[in-house]
Write a protein that holds these residues in place. Sequence first.
Motif, PDB file in Angstrom:
ATOM      1  N   PHE A  33       0.829  -1.198   0.000  1.00 13.76           N
ATOM      2  CA  PHE A  33       0.000   0.000   0.000  1.00 13.76           C
ATOM      3  C   PHE A  33       0.868   1.254   0.000  1.00 13.76           C
ATOM      4  O   PHE A  33       0.590   2.203  -0.739  1.00 13.76           O
ATOM      5  N   ARG A  34       1.936   1.259   0.790  1.00 12.94           N
ATOM      6  CA  ARG A  34       2.848   2.412   0.835  1.00 12.94           C
ATOM      7  C   ARG A  34       3.477   2.632  -0.534  1.00 12.94           C
ATOM      8  O   ARG A  34       3.525   3.752  -1.044  1.00 12.94           O
ATOM      9  N   SER A  35       3.920   1.558  -1.166  1.00 18.31           N
ATOM     10  CA  SER A  35       4.512   1.669  -2.503  1.00 18.31           C
ATOM     11  C   SER A  35       3.500   2.192  -3.515  1.00 18.31           C
ATOM     12  O   SER A  35       3.820   3.020  -4.366  1.00 18.31           O
ATOM     13  N   TYR A  36       2.257   1.713  -3.407  1.00 16.91           N
ATOM     14  CA  TYR A  36       1.202   2.163  -4.321  1.00 16.91           C
ATOM     15  C   TYR A  36       0.924   3.645  -4.136  1.00 16.91           C
ATOM     16  O   TYR A  36       0.800   4.392  -5.117  1.00 16.91           O
ATOM     17  N   VAL A  37       0.836   4.086  -2.891  1.00 23.76           N
ATOM     18  CA  VAL A  37       0.557   5.506  -2.624  1.00 23.76           C
ATOM     19  C   VAL A  37       1.687   6.375  -3.150  1.00 23.76           C
ATOM     20  O   VAL A  37       1.447   7.400  -3.804  1.00 23.76           O
ATOM     21  N   VAL A  38       2.934   5.983  -2.882  1.00 24.90           N
ATOM     22  CA  VAL A  38       4.083   6.762  -3.360  1.00 24.90           C
ATOM     23  C   VAL A  38       4.074   6.832  -4.890  1.00 24.90           C
ATOM     24  O   VAL A  38       4.241   7.906  -5.463  1.00 24.90           O
ATOM     25  N   ILE A  43       3.159   9.909  -9.847  1.00 24.81           N
ATOM     26  CA  ILE A  43       2.601   9.926 -11.199  1.00 24.81           C
ATOM     27  C   ILE A  43       1.535  11.006 -11.324  1.00 24.81           C
ATOM     28  O   ILE A  43       1.433  11.680 -12.356  1.00 24.81           O
ATOM     29  N   TRP A  44       0.745  11.226 -10.270  1.00 26.99           N
ATOM     30  CA  TRP A  44      -0.281  12.268 -10.298  1.00 26.99           C
ATOM     31  C   TRP A  44       0.360  13.649 -10.428  1.00 26.99           C
ATOM     32  O   TRP A  44      -0.083  14.478 -11.218  1.00 26.99           O
ATOM     33  N   VAL A  45       1.417  13.886  -9.666  1.00 32.15           N
ATOM     34  CA  VAL A  45       2.135  15.162  -9.785  1.00 32.15           C
ATOM     35  C   VAL A  45       2.704  15.299 -11.196  1.00 32.15           C
ATOM     36  O   VAL A  45       2.602  16.364 -11.825  1.00 32.15           O
ATOM     37  N   LEU A  46       3.290  14.236 -11.705  1.00 30.44           N
ATOM     38  CA  LEU A  46       3.870  14.249 -13.048  1.00 30.44           C
ATOM     39  C   LEU A  46       2.802  14.558 -14.100  1.00 30.44           C
ATOM     40  O   LEU A  46       2.967  15.465 -14.929  1.00 30.44           O
ATOM     41  N   LEU A  47       1.697  13.826 -14.063  1.00 32.44           N
ATOM     42  CA  LEU A  47       0.627  14.050 -15.035  1.00 32.44           C
ATOM     43  C   LEU A  47      -0.012  15.423 -14.842  1.00 32.44           C
ATOM     44  O   LEU A  47      -0.401  16.079 -15.818  1.00 32.44           O
ATOM     45  N   GLY A  48      -0.125  15.854 -13.591  1.00 33.05           N
ATOM     46  CA  GLY A  48      -0.661  17.183 -13.318  1.00 33.05           C
ATOM     47  C   GLY A  48       0.214  18.275 -13.922  1.00 33.05           C
ATOM     48  O   GLY A  48      -0.285  19.264 -14.464  1.00 33.05           O
ATOM     49  N   MET A  49       1.532  18.097 -13.833  1.00 30.97           N
ATOM     50  CA  MET A  49       2.453  19.074 -14.427  1.00 30.97           C
ATOM     51  C   MET A  49       2.344  19.068 -15.953  1.00 30.97           C
ATOM     52  O   MET A  49       2.355  20.135 -16.575  1.00 30.97           O
ATOM     53  N   PHE A  50       2.225  17.889 -16.557  1.00 30.55           N
ATOM     54  CA  PHE A  50       2.034  17.829 -18.010  1.00 30.55           C
ATOM     55  C   PHE A  50       0.715  18.509 -18.410  1.00 30.55           C
ATOM     56  O   PHE A  50       0.651  19.231 -19.409  1.00 30.55           O
ATOM     57  N   THR A  51      -0.338  18.274 -17.634  1.00 30.03           N
ATOM     58  CA  THR A  51      -1.636  18.889 -17.911  1.00 30.03           C
ATOM     59  C   THR A  51      -1.553  20.402 -17.779  1.00 30.03           C
ATOM     60  O   THR A  51      -2.070  21.141 -18.627  1.00 30.03           O
ATOM     61  N   LEU A  52      -0.915  20.861 -16.717  1.00 33.21           N
ATOM     62  CA  LEU A  52      -0.752  22.297 -16.505  1.00 33.21           C
ATOM     63  C   LEU A  52       0.057  22.925 -17.640  1.00 33.21           C
ATOM     64  O   LEU A  52      -0.283  23.998 -18.152  1.00 33.21           O
ATOM     65  N   LYS A  85      -0.711   1.385 -10.100  1.00 32.13           N
ATOM     66  CA  LYS A  85      -0.775  -0.081 -10.035  1.00 32.13           C
ATOM     67  C   LYS A  85       0.075  -0.706 -11.130  1.00 32.13           C
ATOM     68  O   LYS A  85       0.759  -1.709 -10.903  1.00 32.13           O
ATOM     69  N   VAL A  86       0.061  -0.108 -12.325  1.00 32.22           N
ATOM     70  CA  VAL A  86       0.907  -0.606 -13.413  1.00 32.22           C
ATOM     71  C   VAL A  86       2.373  -0.537 -12.995  1.00 32.22           C
ATOM     72  O   VAL A  86       3.147  -1.465 -13.241  1.00 32.22           O
ATOM     73  N   ALA A  87       2.761   0.563 -12.343  1.00 29.33           N
ATOM     74  CA  ALA A  87       4.152   0.715 -11.887  1.00 29.33           C
ATOM     75  C   ALA A  87       4.519  -0.382 -10.893  1.00 29.33           C
ATOM     76  O   ALA A  87       5.631  -0.918 -10.934  1.00 29.33           O
ATOM     77  N   LEU A  88       3.591  -0.747  -9.998  1.00 23.55           N
ATOM     78  CA  LEU A  88       3.865  -1.820  -9.040  1.00 23.55           C
ATOM     79  C   LEU A  88       4.010  -3.168  -9.735  1.00 23.55           C
ATOM     80  O   LEU A  88       4.845  -3.986  -9.343  1.00 23.55           O
ATOM     81  N   VAL A  89       3.200  -3.390 -10.765  1.00 25.76           N
ATOM     82  CA  VAL A  89       3.299  -4.648 -11.508  1.00 25.76           C
ATOM     83  C   VAL A  89       4.651  -4.723 -12.211  1.00 25.76           C
ATOM     84  O   VAL A  89       5.329  -5.752 -12.177  1.00 25.76           O
ATOM     85  N   VAL A 165      12.823   8.384 -14.586  1.00 26.13           N
ATOM     86  CA  VAL A 165      14.147   7.944 -14.151  1.00 26.13           C
ATOM     87  C   VAL A 165      14.381   8.209 -12.656  1.00 26.13           C
ATOM     88  O   VAL A 165      14.799   7.294 -11.930  1.00 26.13           O
ATOM     89  N   PRO A 166      14.101   9.419 -12.119  1.00 21.42           N
ATOM     90  CA  PRO A 166      14.321   9.612 -10.677  1.00 21.42           C
ATOM     91  C   PRO A 166      13.457   8.686  -9.816  1.00 21.42           C
ATOM     92  O   PRO A 166      13.909   8.171  -8.792  1.00 21.42           O
ATOM     93  N   PHE A 167      12.223   8.471 -10.236  1.00 18.84           N
ATOM     94  CA  PHE A 167      11.315   7.592  -9.501  1.00 18.84           C
ATOM     95  C   PHE A 167      11.855   6.165  -9.472  1.00 18.84           C
ATOM     96  O   PHE A 167      11.924   5.522  -8.417  1.00 18.84           O
ATOM     97  N   CYS A 168      12.272   5.659 -10.639  1.00 17.22           N
ATOM     98  CA  CYS A 168      12.808   4.299 -10.718  1.00 17.22           C
ATOM     99  C   CYS A 168      14.136   4.189  -9.982  1.00 17.22           C
ATOM    100  O   CYS A 168      14.416   3.165  -9.345  1.00 17.22           O
ATOM    101  N   ALA A 169      14.956   5.241 -10.049  1.00 18.03           N
ATOM    102  CA  ALA A 169      16.231   5.223  -9.331  1.00 18.03           C
ATOM    103  C   ALA A 169      15.997   5.134  -7.830  1.00 18.03           C
ATOM    104  O   ALA A 169      16.644   4.344  -7.127  1.00 18.03           O
ATOM    105  N   PHE A 170      15.067   5.920  -7.315  1.00 20.79           N
ATOM    106  CA  PHE A 170      14.757   5.878  -5.886  1.00 20.79           C
ATOM    107  C   PHE A 170      14.305   4.478  -5.484  1.00 20.79           C
ATOM    108  O   PHE A 170      14.762   3.931  -4.475  1.00 20.79           O
TER     109      PHE A 170
END
Length: 195
Positions: A33-38, A43-52, A85-89, A165-170
């Motif tokens: 659950f922690r991994s899913y929330v993170v 991804i929401w911030v990322l997509l929000g920035m692209f939308t903005l 969820k896709v990222a967790l898979v 890349v930063p997300f996957c690196a972390f």
Amino acid sequence: MSDPTTQQGEEAPTGSSRHERLEKVKHVAMEEFRSYVVATVYIWVLLGMFTLHEEIALRTHGGVTQALPFAPHGIALINALVLGKVALVVESLRLGSRIKAQPLIYPIVIEAFLLAALFIAMHVLESVIAGWVRGEALAASVPAVGGGGLAGLVFSTVSFFVAMVPFCAFRQITIAIGWPRMRALLLGPPPGGAA
């Protein structure tokens, strides 16, 4: 009378072993659950920035803005919930780690590329399904990713790749050194205890 669920020669699980298994299940569920929330928040911030960015570009060049100004951000949230969820898979498949775990750059780059490709594929699939629901032809419902054409598709994929890349690196570094050590490096040792 013996427990029918145990094999001959096996002892019935004791209360403490059941408790240990329950605690392990709870721990694994909380970690997932922690991994899913993170993942979802990132991804929401990322997509929000692209939308903005898209909204700003449309306003700058006199394009048509949305009738419902926050609708694209709501769609970004829904997409983030699915893509988290896709990222967790993708993480659980550990494709990059199976190819070569060391140095960590390999699983980081492979995972970031897979996520970028899946995100673009999910975007196209979402548009096609929405077009199908509205009764549009398949050709009319395929979105012009990144402005359309091969260049737009490549640009969008590279943009998502660089952003992931930063997300996957972390995540890969956390897997390699463990969460307690990563937490201690980022936030300092936990209060009242060793790292």
